[in-house]
Design an enzyme around this catalytic site. Sequence first.
Site, PDB file in Angstrom:
ATOM      1  N   ASN A  67      -1.118  28.499  35.796  1.00  0.00           N
ATOM      2  CA  ASN A  67      -0.887  29.875  36.250  1.00  0.00           C
ATOM      3  C   ASN A  67      -2.109  30.479  36.933  1.00  0.00           C
ATOM      4  O   ASN A  67      -3.215  30.043  36.648  1.00  0.00           O
ATOM      5  CB  ASN A  67      -0.519  30.747  35.030  1.00  0.00           C
ATOM      6  CG  ASN A  67       0.957  30.641  34.714  1.00  0.00           C
ATOM      7  OD1 ASN A  67       1.787  30.673  35.615  1.00  0.00           O
ATOM      8  ND2 ASN A  67       1.284  30.529  33.434  1.00  0.00           N
TER       9      ASN A  67
ATOM     10  N   ARG B 100      -3.559  32.029  29.521  1.00  0.00           N
ATOM     11  CA  ARG B 100      -3.746  33.469  29.472  1.00  0.00           C
ATOM     12  C   ARG B 100      -4.083  33.895  28.047  1.00  0.00           C
ATOM     13  O   ARG B 100      -3.451  33.448  27.094  1.00  0.00           O
ATOM     14  CB  ARG B 100      -2.436  34.120  29.897  1.00  0.00           C
ATOM     15  CG  ARG B 100      -2.559  35.522  30.368  1.00  0.00           C
ATOM     16  CD  ARG B 100      -1.446  35.853  31.348  1.00  0.00           C
ATOM     17  NE  ARG B 100      -0.158  35.375  30.886  1.00  0.00           N
ATOM     18  CZ  ARG B 100       0.907  36.160  30.741  1.00  0.00           C
ATOM     19  NH1 ARG B 100       0.822  37.436  30.982  1.00  0.00           N
ATOM     20  NH2 ARG B 100       2.067  35.641  30.384  1.00  0.00           N
TER      21      ARG B 100
ATOM     22  N   VAL C 253       0.246  22.368  26.846  1.00  0.00           N
ATOM     23  CA  VAL C 253       1.388  22.079  27.728  1.00  0.00           C
ATOM     24  C   VAL C 253       1.390  20.595  28.102  1.00  0.00           C
ATOM     25  O   VAL C 253       2.435  19.936  28.069  1.00  0.00           O
ATOM     26  CB  VAL C 253       1.362  22.948  29.013  1.00  0.00           C
ATOM     27  CG1 VAL C 253       2.525  22.571  29.932  1.00  0.00           C
ATOM     28  CG2 VAL C 253       1.422  24.427  28.667  1.00  0.00           C
ATOM     29  N   GLY C 254       0.208  20.060  28.440  1.00  0.00           N
ATOM     30  CA  GLY C 254       0.127  18.666  28.886  1.00  0.00           C
ATOM     31  C   GLY C 254       0.597  17.693  27.813  1.00  0.00           C
ATOM     32  O   GLY C 254       1.446  16.819  28.064  1.00  0.00           O
TER      33      GLY C 254
ATOM     34  N   VAL D 254       1.913  23.460  37.049  1.00  0.00           N
ATOM     35  CA  VAL D 254       2.270  24.292  35.892  1.00  0.00           C
ATOM     36  C   VAL D 254       1.235  25.407  35.686  1.00  0.00           C
ATOM     37  O   VAL D 254       1.523  26.452  35.128  1.00  0.00           O
ATOM     38  CB  VAL D 254       2.362  23.427  34.608  1.00  0.00           C
ATOM     39  CG1 VAL D 254       2.836  24.245  33.415  1.00  0.00           C
ATOM     40  CG2 VAL D 254       3.302  22.246  34.817  1.00  0.00           C
TER      41      VAL D 254
ATOM     42  N   GLY E 126      -4.681  17.518  32.425  1.00  0.00           N
ATOM     43  CA  GLY E 126      -4.792  18.576  31.413  1.00  0.00           C
ATOM     44  C   GLY E 126      -4.016  18.152  30.183  1.00  0.00           C
ATOM     45  O   GLY E 126      -2.790  18.130  30.184  1.00  0.00           O
ATOM     46  N   ALA E 127      -4.760  17.741  29.141  1.00  0.00           N
ATOM     47  CA  ALA E 127      -4.111  17.250  27.916  1.00  0.00           C
ATOM     48  C   ALA E 127      -4.154  18.309  26.825  1.00  0.00           C
ATOM     49  O   ALA E 127      -4.326  18.016  25.650  1.00  0.00           O
ATOM     50  CB  ALA E 127      -4.804  15.969  27.445  1.00  0.00           C
TER      51      ALA E 127
ATOM     52  N   HIS F 250       6.698  33.793  39.436  1.00  0.00           N
ATOM     53  CA  HIS F 250       6.594  33.692  37.984  1.00  0.00           C
ATOM     54  C   HIS F 250       5.627  34.780  37.547  1.00  0.00           C
ATOM     55  O   HIS F 250       4.429  34.584  37.528  1.00  0.00           O
ATOM     56  CB  HIS F 250       6.051  32.311  37.624  1.00  0.00           C
ATOM     57  CG  HIS F 250       6.010  32.032  36.150  1.00  0.00           C
ATOM     58  ND1 HIS F 250       7.085  32.210  35.330  1.00  0.00           N
ATOM     59  CD2 HIS F 250       5.015  31.565  35.370  1.00  0.00           C
ATOM     60  CE1 HIS F 250       6.757  31.853  34.101  1.00  0.00           C
ATOM     61  NE2 HIS F 250       5.496  31.469  34.101  1.00  0.00           N
TER      62      HIS F 250
ATOM     63  N   ARG G 259      14.519  31.000  29.241  1.00  0.00           N
ATOM     64  CA  ARG G 259      14.271  32.184  28.386  1.00  0.00           C
ATOM     65  C   ARG G 259      15.444  33.155  28.495  1.00  0.00           C
ATOM     66  O   ARG G 259      15.978  33.612  27.480  1.00  0.00           O
ATOM     67  CB  ARG G 259      12.966  32.872  28.812  1.00  0.00           C
ATOM     68  CG  ARG G 259      11.748  32.109  28.335  1.00  0.00           C
ATOM     69  CD  ARG G 259      10.454  32.829  28.681  1.00  0.00           C
ATOM     70  NE  ARG G 259       9.328  32.127  28.066  1.00  0.00           N
ATOM     71  CZ  ARG G 259       8.131  31.993  28.615  1.00  0.00           C
ATOM     72  NH1 ARG G 259       7.873  32.513  29.809  1.00  0.00           N
ATOM     73  NH2 ARG G 259       7.173  31.346  27.978  1.00  0.00           N
TER      74      ARG G 259
END
Length: 308
Positions: free
Chosen positions: A120, A82, A13-14, A118, A9-10, A175, A151
């Site tokens: 979700n 999301r 996040v990736g 990672v 997954g680029a 999470h 956080r």
Amino acid sequence: MRPKITIVGAGNVGATTAHWMLTRELGDVVLTDIVEGVPQGKGLDLYESTPIAKKDARITGSNSYDETANSDLVVVTAGFPRKSGMSRDDLLKKNYEVMQATIDKVVALSPNAILILVTNPLDAMAQAAYRLSKFSRNRVIGMAGVLDSARFASFIAQALEVSVENVQAFVLGGHGDTMVPLPRYTTVAGVPITELLPGEKIAQLVQRTRDGGAEIVKLLKTGSAFYAPAAAVTDMAEAILRDKKKILPCAAYLEGEYGIRGLFIGVPCKLGARGIETVIEVKLTAEEKAQLEKSAAAVKELTTVLGV
Ligand code: APR
């Protein structure tokens, strides 16, 4: 030889994870994605930054898995983020299909890798990957607690106007909306925050932490958080690849720890070359234990839907 890392997954996040990893020289990175050209383009762009960053790392991209063979570490960020108004749980089935499409392929070529999940909803996807990979439990780890506690720590540092380096935040559980930040074990220069902030303020910060992902989604409108999630993955990757034996909160498959069996949930873990080397158990009050059980029940609902 440098460690080999695959990032499946680029997307945001990736690619950001690859960037953070490059800045810490954690190893050579292969980005893989289904979108043609994107992993190759981002990989090349990142690689071209290495002379400026003065970091040695080979960063490449691909639409196939062949290039990922014999990775030491595989980070799975593939999936759909999301959208505004969408709960993490709405993503469940869509992202489970992504796990089914990716995990078998990547583990077949890297049978000795450690997996960091990672995608979700995190705990359920980690459990899906654990079942699909058939890896031992120490080699399948979910990234959530490092992000959630970062956080929480950032909000505490802001409230007390102290360095983020002074804050050690502690978050347990799944999470999601039921995560369990633990103020009793959260300290500033060794002092529990329960001694430093009024209860009402702590409750506000706890709630903001629980809503941390949604707060970013609401601001971005399209997509979800990626800088802090990617930084969190990188910290876990460093602990593993450099065998640091660092205690970090991770989603781990529990086999009786905290009274929970057969389920991924966020707990403190010692991370080293073998992945999760120990799950650390801390004493909880009856109320904290009840919150953790509630969180576990929420994760269990999702894993039951998926049958994993
Ligand atoms: N194989 C490989 N890559 C895939 C697949 C698949 N089967 N399905 C989707 N992808 C890729 C997409 O093409 C996209 O590039 O996953 C990438 C996801 O990137 P983004 O949409 O930018 O999402 P991102 O913000 O990176 O979030 C990824 O992490 O934090 C979680 O909730 C978030 O589940 C989401 C994941």
